[in-house]
Design a protein around this motif. Structure first.
Motif, short mmCIF file in Angstrom:
data_model
loop_
_atom_site.label_atom_id
_atom_site.label_comp_id
_atom_site.label_asym_id
_atom_site.label_seq_id
_atom_site.Cartn_x
_atom_site.Cartn_y
_atom_site.Cartn_z
N GLU A 99 0.80 -1.08 -0.17
CA GLU A 99 0.02 -0.05 -0.05
C GLU A 99 0.89 1.33 -0.10
N LEU A 113 2.45 4.18 1.66
CA LEU A 113 2.64 4.69 2.79
C LEU A 113 2.23 5.99 3.22
N MET A 144 -1.54 6.68 3.65
CA MET A 144 -2.15 6.63 4.98
C MET A 144 -1.41 7.76 5.92
N PHE A 145 -0.46 8.00 5.87
CA PHE A 145 0.20 9.04 6.83
C PHE A 145 -0.58 10.48 6.61
N THR A 174 -2.37 -2.67 20.42
CA THR A 174 -1.45 -2.67 19.38
C THR A 174 -1.09 -1.49 18.61
N ARG A 202 1.15 0.74 20.97
CA ARG A 202 2.44 0.16 21.05
C ARG A 202 3.25 0.64 19.66
N SER A 203 2.37 0.80 18.61
CA SER A 203 2.65 1.08 17.17
C SER A 203 3.19 2.83 17.18
N LEU A 222 6.34 2.90 18.74
CA LEU A 222 7.54 2.39 18.09
C LEU A 222 7.75 3.40 16.86
N LEU A 223 6.91 4.17 16.22
CA LEU A 223 6.79 5.16 15.31
C LEU A 223 7.62 6.46 15.90
N ALA A 264 11.16 5.66 16.22
CA ALA A 264 11.87 5.33 14.68
C ALA A 264 12.18 6.78 14.29
N MET A 307 12.88 -0.41 12.11
CA MET A 307 12.16 -1.52 12.67
C MET A 307 12.31 -2.85 12.00
N PHE A 327 8.24 -7.54 11.40
CA PHE A 327 6.98 -7.51 12.26
C PHE A 327 6.54 -6.36 12.72
N GLU A 328 7.35 -5.55 13.40
CA GLU A 328 7.06 -3.99 13.87
C GLU A 328 6.28 -3.37 12.73
N LYS A 329 6.99 -3.22 11.74
CA LYS A 329 6.42 -2.58 10.47
C LYS A 329 5.24 -2.95 10.07
N THR A 354 3.04 -4.22 11.90
CA THR A 354 2.09 -3.83 12.99
C THR A 354 1.85 -2.52 12.86
N VAL A 355 2.55 -1.69 12.78
CA VAL A 355 2.67 -0.11 12.73
C VAL A 355 1.86 -0.14 11.49
N ILE A 356 1.91 -0.42 10.15
CA ILE A 356 0.98 -0.10 9.02
C ILE A 356 -0.35 -0.46 9.45
#
Lengths: 149, 149
Positions: free
Chosen positions: A2, A4, A7-8, A125, A128-129, A132-133, A136, B118, B121-123, B125-127
């Motif tokens: 997809e 990116l 989405m953002f 989830t 947590r994401s 993570l973002l 990153a 990331m 898996f993390e990627k 999850t975030v998406i």
DNA sequence: GAAATTTATTTGCAAATTACAAGTATTTAT
DNA sequence: ATAAATACTTGTAATTTGCAAATAAATTTC
């Protein structure tokens, strides 16, 4: 895979609109810049002008004037730093603290509203994401060959 | 539980800065409003002025003038709609399409850069989470007792 | 089917926001 | 003691904003 960016773009536009329309507190109609300044002063520990302007990515001269108007509205206080008289420490007045807290509550109310459309697992989830973002993004500090700050 | 607003504030500020500093294309230095207008015209199907302004949450009078300047820069074209001569349909010129595409690429490059910090898996999850968020936000359409649009 | 209302977009205007350059005041380095 | 650097403010001029009012076309009402 997809797109990116799409989405953002959608996500940040929605939060941007939220931020823009949020919030009028009591008599005050707080603009988005003002609300961000209040937020940042509230979250940093005795920040100087520079520190807040830097955090917000705002030109320091523009910032200087924005702070002046917040001082006039009696939401922010500027205190000269004794050790270095060039520096002003920013803090919220009682009224400013009230406004900042109210905006925070309104934003959290909206966010909880959003999360109410998810089950507990999805909610965990997503939270947590976002973490993570944020982590990153700290590690990634340039875009488009122009230093981000 | 952690402060939701804080996490989102940080995230949206970062993407806001990215958006602001992104992107200069060729000779053009594209402002954030212009870049959003180009994006939206590119993504909607033959949109009218109103539709784009509405999607961006921009005042229509401000929007009208922004579009005028994009037309002057030869990035956007306004075509009167035959069935309803009050309406103008917006589209990108070849040059506008090029600029929009280049910005898109630069943004995607930045986002991929972020995700490179990331694991797979993390990627994923975030998406997935951003998608969940976008879906949930559609279902939540007011904040702070003010209709969001 | 002409007059009134609504809708899509534009302009007048005045206020707010921006940022560059230059200024002041203070601190640090030489 | 002088020069250079730092933190912040002001001059100024351009840009951006949004409300109110204008235009122009479509729709509704009588």
């Amino acid at each position: 895979m997809e797109n990116l960016r799409e989405m953002f773009q959608i996500m940040t536009r929605r939060f941007g609109l939220l931020d823009k329309n949020c919030c009028s507190v009591g008599g005050f109609d707080i603009s988005i810049i003002h609300s961000h300044i209040l937020y940042e002063i509230d979250n940093q520990h005795n920040p100087s002008m520079q520190q807040v302007a830097e955090a917000l990515g705002t030109d320091i001269t523009t910032f200087s004037r924005q702070v002046q108007s917040l001082v006039k509205m009696n939401l922010v206080k500027k205190t000269p730093l004794p050790e270095d008289k060039r520096v002003y420490i920013l803090s919220l007045t009682t009224e400013g603290k009230f406004v900042a807290t109210t905006i925070d509550q309104q934003m959290n109310t909206y966010l909880n509203d959003v999360f109410s459309h998810m089950n507990e697992f999805e909610k965990e989830t997503v939270i947590r994401s976002i973490k993570l973002l944020n982590e990153a993004m700290v590690k990634t500090n340039n875009c488009c060959a122009i230093p981000l700050r």
